[in-house]
Design a protein around this motif. Structure first.
Motif, PDB file in Angstrom:
ATOM      1  N   ASP A  65     -32.170 -35.079  34.217  1.00 33.62           N
ATOM      2  CA  ASP A  65     -31.554 -34.953  35.537  1.00 33.62           C
ATOM      3  C   ASP A  65     -31.130 -36.223  36.274  1.00 33.62           C
ATOM      4  O   ASP A  65     -31.273 -37.219  35.592  1.00 33.62           O
ATOM      5  N   GLY A  66     -30.551 -36.199  37.619  1.00 34.60           N
ATOM      6  CA  GLY A  66     -30.200 -37.350  38.116  1.00 34.60           C
ATOM      7  C   GLY A  66     -31.294 -38.313  38.634  1.00 34.60           C
ATOM      8  O   GLY A  66     -30.723 -39.511  38.709  1.00 34.60           O
ATOM      9  N   ALA A  67     -32.579 -37.903  38.688  1.00 33.64           N
ATOM     10  CA  ALA A  67     -33.264 -38.743  38.746  1.00 33.64           C
ATOM     11  C   ALA A  67     -34.078 -39.524  37.642  1.00 33.64           C
ATOM     12  O   ALA A  67     -34.838 -40.267  37.646  1.00 33.64           O
ATOM     13  N   GLY A  68     -33.603 -39.106  36.226  1.00 30.93           N
ATOM     14  CA  GLY A  68     -34.014 -39.651  35.069  1.00 30.93           C
ATOM     15  C   GLY A  68     -35.203 -39.104  34.411  1.00 30.93           C
ATOM     16  O   GLY A  68     -35.516 -39.289  33.576  1.00 30.93           O
ATOM     17  N   ASN A  69     -35.245 -37.793  34.831  1.00 29.34           N
ATOM     18  CA  ASN A  69     -36.402 -37.131  34.113  1.00 29.34           C
ATOM     19  C   ASN A  69     -36.039 -36.199  33.373  1.00 29.34           C
ATOM     20  O   ASN A  69     -35.067 -35.341  33.685  1.00 29.34           O
ATOM     21  N   PRO A  70     -36.531 -35.780  32.324  1.00 30.40           N
ATOM     22  CA  PRO A  70     -36.124 -34.634  31.467  1.00 30.40           C
ATOM     23  C   PRO A  70     -36.639 -33.335  31.809  1.00 30.40           C
ATOM     24  O   PRO A  70     -37.725 -33.266  32.607  1.00 30.40           O
ATOM     25  N   LEU A  71     -35.639 -32.496  31.619  1.00 34.90           N
ATOM     26  CA  LEU A  71     -35.841 -31.035  32.153  1.00 34.90           C
ATOM     27  C   LEU A  71     -36.860 -30.250  31.119  1.00 34.90           C
ATOM     28  O   LEU A  71     -36.135 -30.183  30.000  1.00 34.90           O
ATOM     29  N   THR A  72     -37.881 -29.817  31.420  1.00 36.64           N
ATOM     30  CA  THR A  72     -38.751 -29.480  30.510  1.00 36.64           C
ATOM     31  C   THR A  72     -38.750 -27.702  30.309  1.00 36.64           C
ATOM     32  O   THR A  72     -39.200 -27.383  29.681  1.00 36.64           O
ATOM     33  N   ASP A  73     -37.608 -27.263  31.141  1.00 37.11           N
ATOM     34  CA  ASP A  73     -37.302 -25.952  31.164  1.00 37.11           C
ATOM     35  C   ASP A  73     -35.799 -25.848  30.727  1.00 37.11           C
ATOM     36  O   ASP A  73     -35.311 -24.432  30.796  1.00 37.11           O
ATOM     37  N   ALA A  74     -35.229 -26.700  30.124  1.00 37.83           N
ATOM     38  CA  ALA A  74     -33.613 -26.383  29.708  1.00 37.83           C
ATOM     39  C   ALA A  74     -33.861 -25.426  28.340  1.00 37.83           C
ATOM     40  O   ALA A  74     -34.911 -25.586  27.415  1.00 37.83           O
ATOM     41  N   LEU A  75     -32.701 -24.858  28.134  1.00 38.35           N
ATOM     42  CA  LEU A  75     -32.422 -24.161  26.925  1.00 38.35           C
ATOM     43  C   LEU A  75     -30.973 -24.592  26.312  1.00 38.35           C
ATOM     44  O   LEU A  75     -30.043 -24.664  27.094  1.00 38.35           O
ATOM     45  N   VAL A  76     -31.070 -25.021  25.250  1.00 40.29           N
ATOM     46  CA  VAL A  76     -29.733 -25.847  24.714  1.00 40.29           C
ATOM     47  C   VAL A  76     -29.282 -24.535  23.357  1.00 40.29           C
ATOM     48  O   VAL A  76     -30.017 -24.145  22.465  1.00 40.29           O
ATOM     49  N   GLU A  77     -27.905 -24.228  23.242  1.00 40.67           N
ATOM     50  CA  GLU A  77     -27.657 -23.801  22.170  1.00 40.67           C
ATOM     51  C   GLU A  77     -26.318 -24.458  21.721  1.00 40.67           C
ATOM     52  O   GLU A  77     -25.712 -25.378  22.346  1.00 40.67           O
ATOM     53  N   ILE A  78     -26.176 -24.473  20.566  1.00 41.75           N
ATOM     54  CA  ILE A  78     -25.032 -25.150  19.845  1.00 41.75           C
ATOM     55  C   ILE A  78     -24.385 -24.187  18.689  1.00 41.75           C
ATOM     56  O   ILE A  78     -24.987 -23.255  18.338  1.00 41.75           O
TER      57      ILE A  78
END
Length: 202
Positions: A65-78
């Motif tokens: 995120d903008g504060a440099g913290n990883p989003l632990t609730d992200a979902l990624v599709e490729i």
């Protein structure tokens, strides 16, 4: 008396936008959330098997995120082409061309075990560099974000890629290039800030 033409054509207000979380994981990756019995395995977990042709690779990263913290609730599709540069149509044995991965609840890390894609032609016939298309959702993201991931060890192909060449600010092309080689790549997606990833309006 009110004339019919004085009545607003669309008297209803726009519905408020909704974020993709926090329940997106429950619906899309129930086993990851500890909910069994919906699918034997969460859809998109396995992209390859013993029959898959091509160079096996591991791709991992985080959504920052903008504060440099990883989003632990992200979902990624490729989704991606196969080793021959063709998008699977369901008949390619052992390769789905599509994957889905939730971020780790502690580290925010996502991971895909797949193959390096082949080069796909651009509409005008030029060849694109090997790349993976990526889609991201998380709490606070109203519309899924679309981007691409290229590979650091494909420098010659990247330099001639017609999509990368269309960018007004060429220095931002680096935000789409995964680091690594030899079958192992890492790539962080930055939502905001000086390292912000280039997203596509599609």
């Amino acid at each position: 008396m009110t004339h019919p033409t004085d009545t607003p054509l669309y008297p209803f207000k726009e519905s408020p936008s909704q974020t993709a979380g926090p329940y997106v994981h429950i619906g899309l990756t129930p086993n990851f959330c500890g909910i069994s019995g919906v699918y034997d395995a969460d859809l998109g977990t396995a992209m390859v098997d013993d029959r898959t042709k091509g160079e096996r690779i591991t791709l991992q990263g985080r959504v920052i995120d903008g504060a440099g913290n990883p989003l632990t609730d992200a979902l990624v599709e490729i989704w991606q082409a196969d080793a021959d540069g063709r998008y699977p149509d369901g008949r390619e044995p052992g390769f789905s061309g599509w994957g889905r991965a939730p971020a780790d609840a502690k580290t925010g890390m996502f991971r895909f075990d797949t193959i390096k894609p082949g080069r796909v032609s651009y509409p005008d016939g030029r060849m694109q560099a090997p790349h993976i298309n990526i889609w991201i959702v998380a709490r606070g993201i109203n519309l899924g974000l679309n981007s691409r991931i290229y590979f650091e060890d494909e420098a010659e192909a990247n330099a001639a890629d017609p999509v990368l060449l269309r960018m007004d600010l060429q220095e931002r092309a680096g935000s789409l290039i995964a680091k690594g080689g030899g079958g192992s790549y890492s790539h962080d997606i930055h939502l905001q800030g000086p390292q912000e990833t280039v997203f596509f309006d599609i």
